[in-house]
Design a protein around this motif. Structure first.
Motif, PDB file in Angstrom:
ATOM      1  N   THR A 183       6.251  30.917 -23.198  1.00 13.66           N
ATOM      2  CA  THR A 183       5.778  29.496 -22.630  1.00 13.66           C
ATOM      3  C   THR A 183       4.146  29.199 -23.326  1.00 13.66           C
ATOM      4  O   THR A 183       4.071  27.898 -23.682  1.00 13.66           O
ATOM      5  CB  THR A 183       5.501  29.477 -21.148  1.00 13.66           C
ATOM      6  OG1 THR A 183       5.349  30.936 -20.727  1.00 13.66           O
ATOM      7  CG2 THR A 183       6.857  29.374 -20.558  1.00 13.66           C
ATOM      8  N   THR A 184       3.423  30.357 -23.346  1.00 14.72           N
ATOM      9  CA  THR A 184       2.085  29.843 -23.996  1.00 14.72           C
ATOM     10  C   THR A 184       2.183  29.196 -25.441  1.00 14.72           C
ATOM     11  O   THR A 184       1.577  28.459 -25.843  1.00 14.72           O
ATOM     12  CB  THR A 184       1.326  31.013 -24.118  1.00 14.72           C
ATOM     13  OG1 THR A 184       1.035  31.714 -22.673  1.00 14.72           O
ATOM     14  CG2 THR A 184      -0.007  30.666 -24.464  1.00 14.72           C
ATOM     15  N   THR A 203       3.679  25.617 -25.705  1.00 14.77           N
ATOM     16  CA  THR A 203       2.371  24.743 -25.364  1.00 14.77           C
ATOM     17  C   THR A 203       1.586  24.660 -26.521  1.00 14.77           C
ATOM     18  O   THR A 203       1.310  23.438 -27.069  1.00 14.77           O
ATOM     19  CB  THR A 203       1.616  25.461 -24.235  1.00 14.77           C
ATOM     20  OG1 THR A 203       2.576  25.534 -23.145  1.00 14.77           O
ATOM     21  CG2 THR A 203       0.983  24.160 -23.512  1.00 14.77           C
ATOM     22  N   ILE A 204       1.048  25.745 -26.956  1.00 14.06           N
ATOM     23  CA  ILE A 204       0.151  25.731 -28.246  1.00 14.06           C
ATOM     24  C   ILE A 204       0.745  24.952 -29.695  1.00 14.06           C
ATOM     25  O   ILE A 204       0.157  24.198 -30.254  1.00 14.06           O
ATOM     26  CB  ILE A 204      -0.407  26.979 -28.494  1.00 14.06           C
ATOM     27  CG1 ILE A 204      -1.320  27.613 -27.271  1.00 14.06           C
ATOM     28  CG2 ILE A 204      -1.392  26.877 -29.821  1.00 14.06           C
ATOM     29  CD1 ILE A 204      -1.646  28.965 -27.741  1.00 14.06           C
ATOM     30  N   LEU A 235       0.960  21.423 -28.970  1.00 14.34           N
ATOM     31  CA  LEU A 235      -0.656  20.896 -29.376  1.00 14.34           C
ATOM     32  C   LEU A 235      -0.844  20.869 -30.648  1.00 14.34           C
ATOM     33  O   LEU A 235      -1.384  19.860 -31.154  1.00 14.34           O
ATOM     34  CB  LEU A 235      -1.593  21.661 -28.538  1.00 14.34           C
ATOM     35  CG  LEU A 235      -1.866  21.413 -26.961  1.00 14.34           C
ATOM     36  CD1 LEU A 235      -2.624  22.380 -26.404  1.00 14.34           C
ATOM     37  CD2 LEU A 235      -1.956  19.813 -26.657  1.00 14.34           C
ATOM     38  N   PHE A 268       0.821  18.194 -32.119  1.00 17.05           N
ATOM     39  CA  PHE A 268       0.651  16.710 -31.816  1.00 17.05           C
ATOM     40  C   PHE A 268      -0.893  16.237 -32.406  1.00 17.05           C
ATOM     41  O   PHE A 268      -1.155  15.148 -32.748  1.00 17.05           O
ATOM     42  CB  PHE A 268       0.537  16.746 -30.322  1.00 17.05           C
ATOM     43  CG  PHE A 268       0.128  15.298 -29.680  1.00 17.05           C
ATOM     44  CD1 PHE A 268       1.013  13.959 -29.937  1.00 17.05           C
ATOM     45  CD2 PHE A 268      -0.753  15.409 -28.772  1.00 17.05           C
ATOM     46  CE1 PHE A 268       0.653  13.016 -29.359  1.00 17.05           C
ATOM     47  CE2 PHE A 268      -1.123  14.023 -28.096  1.00 17.05           C
ATOM     48  CZ  PHE A 268      -0.497  12.941 -28.587  1.00 17.05           C
TER      49      PHE A 268
END
Lengths: 448, 301
Positions: free
Chosen positions: A154-155, A158-159, A162, A165
């Motif tokens: 999950t981490t 997310t990274i 980012l 993005f």
């Protein structure tokens, strides 16, 4: 950065880069539609197969008491492995300041995101009772590598998001400013919202650069952790073939190989479809080829350790396992994988002539196929040898031949990841416009 | 043909066969019948004989158990400890029967040397109290053999002396209570998977007691063990729960913080590492998201 250019010159260069890179965003080709159609068909068939699995349970797979981790988990490991390339390309090579990586970095990040998302999904597919998914969290144990794995995956998702993005922000700003007339309103609205009002002031750039840098540093340990922990799922047991102290680096180095192969394939087809020969150059393939050789040599070194050392000692259980791999039931798959997916790619990529787009794409396919089968070979043969001496078990426990349903679902999940990637490369510029322009001597803080 | 008929025919044929085999006589030559034991009738020889018996005979004959008559039905091999068999056979006859066999009893002439045969016979004779050794077996000096009957035995644990005491209760030939001396006793200890010998063939002393040093057994959590005492000829035995050692509580490692315990029992170091690393990483991630917000704040209005 090249020499200072006049304002006019800069405008022209920037204009061209923008047009070239954004062209695919503005139109949808027939080939693209066909490709998405094929993927959707595969996924639809897989959903139908999954319906049967949900209805009848995991009995429809070939997984039994011995081999309780089959194709699904092998594919999970494959996904996690391939996803690691995002970190390799953007963090390791990027932080080293290698310029050739700029046009490739976003492709790598997109692959990473698409694959790691599906890594999570295929775990759910592997569950006999997906409705009990929450129990994994409610009753998770901090001591369990599986729990750590959920945390790091999950981490990493997310990274990765980012890191995909953040560098996209200036490009989103560009798209918002220039595409209003060329695309449907809903699409423009997406860019408008996502661009977060980016105008490219020095202050915004400062924040952007600093945040990206921090995340690039952060993703290195997280990415190492994700695949090391995945390896611990096996290595923390006493099973022959898994009970290894070098499993962490063995997995990580193998992941770099798999990821580089995937990037090579993606590079080739994107360049062809989007006519980006000017940006993803022959030199890009040359450098990626060299990177592939480098990471493959590291992986080869770990392979040597992983097989030679136990092979020299031939401890009872290891000996049985190694025989299955070297001369036994899995010998063909093992040697095909090692030779076709590792030795040959290294050897061929050593030649400058081979480090051209088309041959590199073929090598990439060999590497990715090899990577998938290697995960299969790591997971299944070990499980076939029962860890506890049990007698008179049904014959089906002693073998694992994936069922049609299992294969269909696996291919479907892979198709979903490819579809996510396909959508990402359509919606967003595959090459960072601002960084590319910056490299060509355009003062991006002024020319928006 | 109907199965029933088949069965009837087959079983009558086999009965006939068994009958004919039993009807055969033991072939014992006059020479064999007259033979006398060529080995000494000592404990050492009997033990050797016992080893041979356990290897070559026990699978058919089972243990030697003293009983008045053979309690097993042919074609099962008879209980050789039966007094009726012991008294009916002279040493020479035993020798002949074992050498030549008969029916289900294989001939051992080729498999065992004459010495070995005699050793086995010497062992067979240990279950026959009235046996009078002859030939080389005849005792040079008289060994006091207990001639009465063991009625029962009972085991206690002497905590002070740290030894098991097996007390034999016996009567002499006239039926009066007496101390049974020189009687061999085995002591076994019951485990989950069967009996574990603590001592085998220990002889009783002049008080009819067998003393066995504490072998340091792990008692159950209430401080008890189950022991079984038996005379070596298995004629009398007793199984009994006795207090031994002290009660104890099993301290399961799962009740402590351990790698294999439940989540609530996570080792502190692991929990601290996990939480601090996860917290650190996620704080950084939230910081990055906050930066997105800052970029948004700087937008052109």
């Amino acid at each position: 950065m090249s020499e200072i250019k006049s304002q006019e010159e800069q405008k022209v260069i920037f204009e061209k880069i923008r047009k070239d890179i954004l062209r695919p965003v503005m139109s949808i080709s027939y080939g693209y539609k066909l490709w998405v159609g094929i993927l959707l068909t595969i996924i639809a068939v897989a959903v139908w197969a999954y319906y049967y699995q949900l209805r009848d349970g995991l009995m429809v797979t070939a997984m039994r008491d011995y081999v309780s981790w089959g194709m699904y988990i092998a594919t999970f490991v494959f996904f996690v492995a391939t996803a690691l390339v995002g970190m390799l390309i953007s963090a390791v090579v990027g932080l080293l300041g290698k310029k050739w990586i700029i046009p490739i970095s976003r492709i790598a990040e997109m692959i990473a995101l698409a694959f790691v998302m599906m890594a999570g999904i295929i775990i759910v597919v592997d569950m006999g009772r997906p409705d009990r998914l929450l129990n994994v969290f409610i009753h998770g144990r901090f001591q369990s590598p599986i729990f750590w794995d959920i945390t790091v995956v999950t981490t990493y998702v997310t990274i990765s998001m980012l890191l995909l993005f953040l560098p996209l922000l200036p490009d989103l700003g560009i798209m918002r400013n220039h595409l209003k007339k060329d695309i449907p309103a809903w699409q423009w609205n997406i860019y408008n919202i996502l661009s977060l009002g980016w105008v490219g002031t020095p202050n915004q750039y400062k924040i952007l650069h600093r945040t990206i840098r921090v995340l690039l540093v952060l993703i290195i340990p997280v990415a190492l952790a994700i695949h090391t922990v995945t390896s611990w799922l096996s290595a923390a047991t006493l099973r022959a073939g898994w009970d290894s102290t070098i499993f962490g680096p063995y997995y990580v180095s193998g992941a770099f190989v798999a990821g580089s192969g995937a990037v090579l394939i993606a590079m080739y087809f994107i360049r062809k479809a989007y006519k980006l020969e000017e940006y993803i150059t022959d030199e890009s393939f040359n450098m990626m080829g060299k990177l592939l050789v480098l990471v493959s040599l590291v992986y080869l070194y770990f392979n040597l350790n992983e097989f030679l050392v136990p092979g020299y000692k031939m401890k009872t259980a290891d000996a049985v396992h190694l025989h299955t791999l070297f001369v036994g039931k899995y010998a063909f798959m093992f040697w095909a994988t090692q030779i076709g997916g590792l030795f040959l790619p290294i050897f061929l990529s050593l030649f400058r002539k081979m480090r051209k787009p088309f041959p590199m794409m073929l090598i990439g396919i060999a590497v990715v196929l090899g990577a998938w089968f290697k995960r299969f070979i790591i997971i299944i043969p070990t499980l076939i040898h029962a860890h506890l001496p049990i007698q008179n078990v049904p014959q089906e426990f002693h073998e694992y031949n994936p069922t049609g349903i299992e294969i269909t679902i696996t291919i479907g999940v892979i198709a979903i990841s490819v579809l996510i990637f396909t959508i990402l490369v359509k919606l967003f510029p595959v090459i960072p416009i601002w960084e590319t322009a910056h490299e060509k001597g355009v003062d991006i803080e002024k020319n928006l | 043909m109907h199965t029933i008929y088949k069965l009837v025919i087959y079983s009558s044929i086999s009965l006939l066969w068994v009958g004919s085999v039993q009807a055969q006589n033991w072939t014992i030559s006059e020479e064999e019948r007259a033979m006398k034991m060529t080995v000494e009738y000592t404990e050492a020889i009997q033990t050797e004989g016992k080893a041979i018996f356990e290897k070559s005979c026990k699978m058919c004959h089972g243990d030697l158990i003293v009983s008045p008559v053979n309690d097993r039905v042919l074609p099962i091999a008879p209980n050789l400890g039966a007094t009726s068999i012991q008294s009916a056979n002279s040493d020479g006859e035993f020798y002949g029967k074992i050498s030549n066999g008969k029916g289900g009893m294989p001939p051992f002439k080729a498999a065992l040397s004459p010495d070995d045969l005699w050793k086995v016979i010497a062992y067979l004779r240990t279950s026959y109290a009235a046996y009078v050794p002859q030939g080389a077996a005849a005792p040079s000096e008289a060994v006091a053999i207990f001639e009465g009957t063991i009625k029962s035995l009972t085991t206690t644990f002497d905590t002070a002396a740290k030894q098991f005491v097996v007390q034999l209760n016996a009567v002499d030939l006239a039926g009066n209570p007496t101390y049974a001396m020189n009687v061999k006793v085995d002591l076994l200890f019951k485990t989950s998977f069967g009996y574990l010998p603590v001592a085998k063939g220990v002889k009783s002393n002049s008080k009819g007691q067998v003393l066995i040093a504490d072998p340091n057994i792990q008692p159950d959590s209430t401080g008890h063990i189950i022991v079984k005492a038996q005379t070596a000829d298995l004629a009398v035995s007793e199984e009994k729960v006795i207090a031994y050692g002290s009660p104890w509580v099993w301290d399961s490692p799962l009740n402590h913080r351990s790698l294999w315990g439940t989540s609530a029992n996570t080792p502190i170091w692991l929990l601290a590492t996990y939480l601090s690393v996860v917290l650190g990483v996620w704080i950084t991630i939230f910081w990055a998201i906050l930066q997105l917000f800052r970029i948004w704040m700087l937008r052109e209005r």
